[in-house]
Design a protein around this motif. Structure first.
Motif, PDB file in Angstrom:
ATOM      1  N   ARG A 104       0.778  -1.259   0.042  1.00 20.39           N
ATOM      2  CA  ARG A 104      -0.103   0.024   0.124  1.00 20.39           C
ATOM      3  C   ARG A 104       0.926   1.498  -0.136  1.00 20.39           C
ATOM      4  N   GLN A 105       1.961   1.429   0.572  1.00 20.68           N
ATOM      5  CA  GLN A 105       2.997   2.377   0.631  1.00 20.68           C
ATOM      6  C   GLN A 105       4.032   2.121  -0.459  1.00 20.68           C
ATOM      7  N   GLY A 106       3.895   1.454  -1.498  1.00 14.11           N
ATOM      8  CA  GLY A 106       4.936   1.088  -2.343  1.00 14.11           C
ATOM      9  C   GLY A 106       5.657   2.239  -2.779  1.00 14.11           C
ATOM     10  N   GLY A 107       5.010   3.171  -3.466  1.00 12.74           N
ATOM     11  CA  GLY A 107       5.561   4.626  -4.016  1.00 12.74           C
ATOM     12  C   GLY A 107       6.260   5.340  -3.170  1.00 12.74           C
ATOM     13  N   LEU A 108       5.869   5.393  -1.785  1.00 14.32           N
ATOM     14  CA  LEU A 108       6.675   6.267  -0.574  1.00 14.32           C
ATOM     15  C   LEU A 108       7.768   5.503  -0.376  1.00 14.32           C
ATOM     16  N   LEU A 109       7.928   4.106  -0.166  1.00 16.70           N
ATOM     17  CA  LEU A 109       8.921   3.308   0.382  1.00 16.70           C
ATOM     18  C   LEU A 109       9.917   3.583  -0.716  1.00 16.70           C
ATOM     19  N   LEU A 110       9.775   3.507  -1.969  1.00 15.18           N
ATOM     20  CA  LEU A 110      10.603   3.336  -3.153  1.00 15.18           C
ATOM     21  C   LEU A 110      11.446   4.765  -3.221  1.00 15.18           C
ATOM     22  N   ALA A 111      10.586   5.826  -2.997  1.00 11.90           N
ATOM     23  CA  ALA A 111      11.100   7.098  -2.733  1.00 11.90           C
ATOM     24  C   ALA A 111      12.112   7.124  -1.665  1.00 11.90           C
ATOM     25  N   ILE A 112      11.709   6.622  -0.555  1.00 10.19           N
ATOM     26  CA  ILE A 112      12.660   7.148   0.757  1.00 10.19           C
ATOM     27  C   ILE A 112      13.943   6.046   0.463  1.00 10.19           C
ATOM     28  N   GLY A 113      13.634   4.632  -0.003  1.00  6.31           N
ATOM     29  CA  GLY A 113      14.617   3.733  -0.209  1.00  6.31           C
ATOM     30  C   GLY A 113      15.787   4.307  -0.955  1.00  6.31           C
TER      31      GLY A 113
ATOM     32  N   VAL B  83       7.725  -7.502  -3.550  1.00  2.00           N
ATOM     33  CA  VAL B  83       8.237  -6.754  -4.805  1.00  2.00           C
ATOM     34  C   VAL B  83       8.838  -5.545  -4.188  1.00  2.00           C
ATOM     35  N   VAL B  84       8.098  -4.599  -3.506  1.00  3.48           N
ATOM     36  CA  VAL B  84       8.547  -3.351  -3.354  1.00  3.48           C
ATOM     37  C   VAL B  84       9.947  -3.497  -2.408  1.00  3.48           C
ATOM     38  N   LEU B  85       9.754  -4.258  -1.420  1.00  2.00           N
ATOM     39  CA  LEU B  85      10.888  -4.293  -0.607  1.00  2.00           C
ATOM     40  C   LEU B  85      12.148  -4.817  -1.329  1.00  2.00           C
ATOM     41  N   SER B  86      11.913  -5.727  -2.354  1.00  2.00           N
ATOM     42  CA  SER B  86      12.953  -6.271  -3.181  1.00  2.00           C
ATOM     43  C   SER B  86      13.405  -5.139  -3.996  1.00  2.00           C
ATOM     44  N   VAL B  87      12.739  -4.241  -4.493  1.00  2.00           N
ATOM     45  CA  VAL B  87      13.348  -3.233  -5.276  1.00  2.00           C
ATOM     46  C   VAL B  87      14.125  -1.982  -4.414  1.00  2.00           C
ATOM     47  N   VAL B  88      13.613  -2.002  -3.154  1.00  2.00           N
ATOM     48  CA  VAL B  88      14.404  -1.115  -2.241  1.00  2.00           C
ATOM     49  C   VAL B  88      15.644  -1.645  -2.015  1.00  2.00           C
ATOM     50  N   LEU B  89      15.896  -3.177  -1.740  1.00  2.00           N
ATOM     51  CA  LEU B  89      16.995  -3.793  -1.381  1.00  2.00           C
ATOM     52  C   LEU B  89      17.982  -3.536  -2.630  1.00  2.00           C
ATOM     53  N   TYR B  90      17.542  -3.618  -3.983  1.00  2.00           N
ATOM     54  CA  TYR B  90      18.068  -3.497  -5.201  1.00  2.00           C
ATOM     55  C   TYR B  90      18.799  -2.077  -5.259  1.00  2.00           C
ATOM     56  N   GLY B  91      17.975  -1.198  -5.064  1.00  2.00           N
ATOM     57  CA  GLY B  91      18.262   0.373  -4.744  1.00  2.00           C
ATOM     58  C   GLY B  91      19.528   0.649  -3.928  1.00  2.00           C
ATOM     59  N   PHE B  92      19.592   0.104  -2.909  1.00  2.00           N
ATOM     60  CA  PHE B  92      20.611   0.263  -1.945  1.00  2.00           C
ATOM     61  C   PHE B  92      21.893  -0.317  -2.610  1.00  2.00           C
ATOM     62  N   GLY B  93      21.897  -1.428  -3.243  1.00  2.00           N
ATOM     63  CA  GLY B  93      23.275  -2.083  -3.948  1.00  2.00           C
ATOM     64  C   GLY B  93      23.565  -1.109  -5.131  1.00  2.00           C
ATOM     65  N   VAL B  94      22.717  -0.600  -5.896  1.00  2.00           N
ATOM     66  CA  VAL B  94      22.973   0.245  -6.993  1.00  2.00           C
ATOM     67  C   VAL B  94      23.634   1.623  -6.569  1.00  2.00           C
ATOM     68  N   MET B  95      23.167   2.094  -5.284  1.00  2.00           N
ATOM     69  CA  MET B  95      23.933   3.244  -4.956  1.00  2.00           C
ATOM     70  C   MET B  95      25.221   3.514  -4.315  1.00  2.00           C
ATOM     71  N   ASP B  96      25.924   2.168  -4.246  1.00  2.00           N
ATOM     72  CA  ASP B  96      27.093   2.140  -3.722  1.00  2.00           C
ATOM     73  C   ASP B  96      27.981   3.082  -4.600  1.00  2.00           C
TER      74      ASP B  96
ATOM     75  N   LEU C 185      13.898   6.187 -11.840  1.00  4.11           N
ATOM     76  CA  LEU C 185      13.199   4.738 -11.877  1.00  4.11           C
ATOM     77  C   LEU C 185      12.265   4.594 -10.511  1.00  4.11           C
ATOM     78  N   PHE C 186      13.054   5.082  -9.393  1.00  2.62           N
ATOM     79  CA  PHE C 186      12.580   4.719  -8.147  1.00  2.62           C
ATOM     80  C   PHE C 186      11.399   5.747  -7.893  1.00  2.62           C
ATOM     81  N   LEU C 187      11.352   6.816  -8.275  1.00  2.00           N
ATOM     82  CA  LEU C 187      10.727   8.094  -7.696  1.00  2.00           C
ATOM     83  C   LEU C 187       9.426   8.196  -8.854  1.00  2.00           C
ATOM     84  N   SER C 188       9.574   7.745  -9.947  1.00  2.00           N
ATOM     85  CA  SER C 188       8.369   7.908 -10.663  1.00  2.00           C
ATOM     86  C   SER C 188       7.108   7.467 -10.305  1.00  2.00           C
TER      87      SER C 188
END
Length: 343
Positions: free
Chosen positions: A40-49, A231-244, A325-328
């Protein structure tokens, strides 16, 4: 004094502990509730992540090596949430699917190349950014596109079809375009890239078929919101790794990094808008889904296969493409909702 409802113990009976009130959530249900809340909070979690990954370099560095497994998990979860009958229905419309793929993989790179020349990005000191913009437009649709489509109320099935087929075709389209338009050798070995695709696409496909067979369609529908949350949490986890490493580059060269972020947003939203307009005759829902696909490209494959000798600013731009990608979904969900209500 009111009596307890039949079948509900008030406690102390035969030495048993008091039973939980009916409205309490059993402990075993808490993970499911957490996943449903994440959906339910997918968009917000992606933006924060994405910003948390930028602000916590040690965590981003620790998760860098899990990017590929997380992408494979993400694809498996996405496949579980797509209706196979609707996917087959789209495959029975080969002309529409072929037109969408041709636009994504051939027309969009040509449009990006024309825009880079018209704005001067293809020349001088800005040439790496111009080249990166064109290469971004050659990429396949993001693996997460079906999940993002569901988050904003669009068609997840056509998004899955286009994401899968464009992923399979990009090894044959991207290298010739990059060589022909930019004179760049991406060193994209078709054999090595297809081997990676077998991991990122083939194994999740097999896993999803096995899970679907064992669980059954009714149970998968019941688990739907929880799967969306995973799915949302997996994308957030992926985003952490890409930001290295991105924060260090931001501190070292803030002008280039901020300019790259602006260019990534401009490229993503421009591709989204142009694609939606091009496919509007096919229907508003399909056009909006196609636009979302076009604006969100899979840069993870390029980051994985490009050699270390690649221009560093090009590789940095691919990491910066994760911001749109994450914020759209967070930024565009109200727009899509308004357009769909009008439609």
């Amino acid at each position: 004094m009111a009596c307890a409802p039949t079948g509900y113990r008030t406690g102390g009976e035969r030495g048993q502990p008091p039973a939980a009130p009916p409205e309490d959530v059993p402990i075993s249900r808490l993970p499911v509730r957490l996943l449903e809340w994440s959906a339910r909070q997918g968009g917000l979690l992606l933006a924060i992540g994405i910003f948390a990954g930028l602000a916590l370099p040690p965590l981003a560095a620790a998760l860098r090596d899990v990017v590929t497994p997380v992408v494979a998990l993400l694809m498996t979860l996405v496949l579980l949430r797509v209706d196979p009958a609707q996917v087959v229905g789209y495959l029975r419309r080969p002309l529409m699917v072929a037109a969408l793929l041709a636009w994504l993989l051939l027309a969009c790179p040509l449009l990006a190349y024309a825009a880079a020349w018209a704005t001067g990005l293809a020349q001088g000191a800005s040439a790496p950014l111009g080249a990166a913009l064109v290469i971004m437009a050659t990429g396949c649709a993001a693996t997460s596109s079906p999940a993002f489509a569901r988050l904003v109320g669009l068609d997840g099935e056509i998004s899955l079809v286009a994401a899968l087929l464009s992923t399979l075709l990009v090894p044959f389209t991207a290298p010739p375009l990059a060589l022909g338009l930019l004179g760049l050798d991406l060193s994209l070995s078709i054999g090595s890239l297809m081997g990676r695709l077998a991991l990122v696409v083939g194994l999740p496909l097999l896993a999803s078929l096995v899970i679907r067979r064992l669980a059954g369609e009714a149970r998968l529908r019941r688990w739907g919101p929880a799967v969306d949350g995973a799915v949302v949490l997996s994308v957030v986890l992926y985003g952490f790794g890409v930001m290295d490493g991105v924060l260090a580059k931001l501190l070292a060269d803030p002008g280039f990094v901020l300019g790259g972020v602006l260019l990534a947003f401009a490229g993503s939203f421009a591709l989204n808008l142009l694609t939606a307009l091009a496919f509007l005759p096919a229907g508003q829902g399909l056009a909006l889904s196609a636009g979302l696909l076009s604006g969100n490209r899979n840069m993870a494959l390029y980051l994985a296969v490009l050699p270390a000798t690649t221009e560093p600013r090009i590789l940095l731009f691919f990491a910066l493409c994760q911001f749109p990608l994450f914020l759209s979904p967070f930024l565009l969900k109200p727009v899509y909702g308004r357009l769909l209500r009008r439609g």
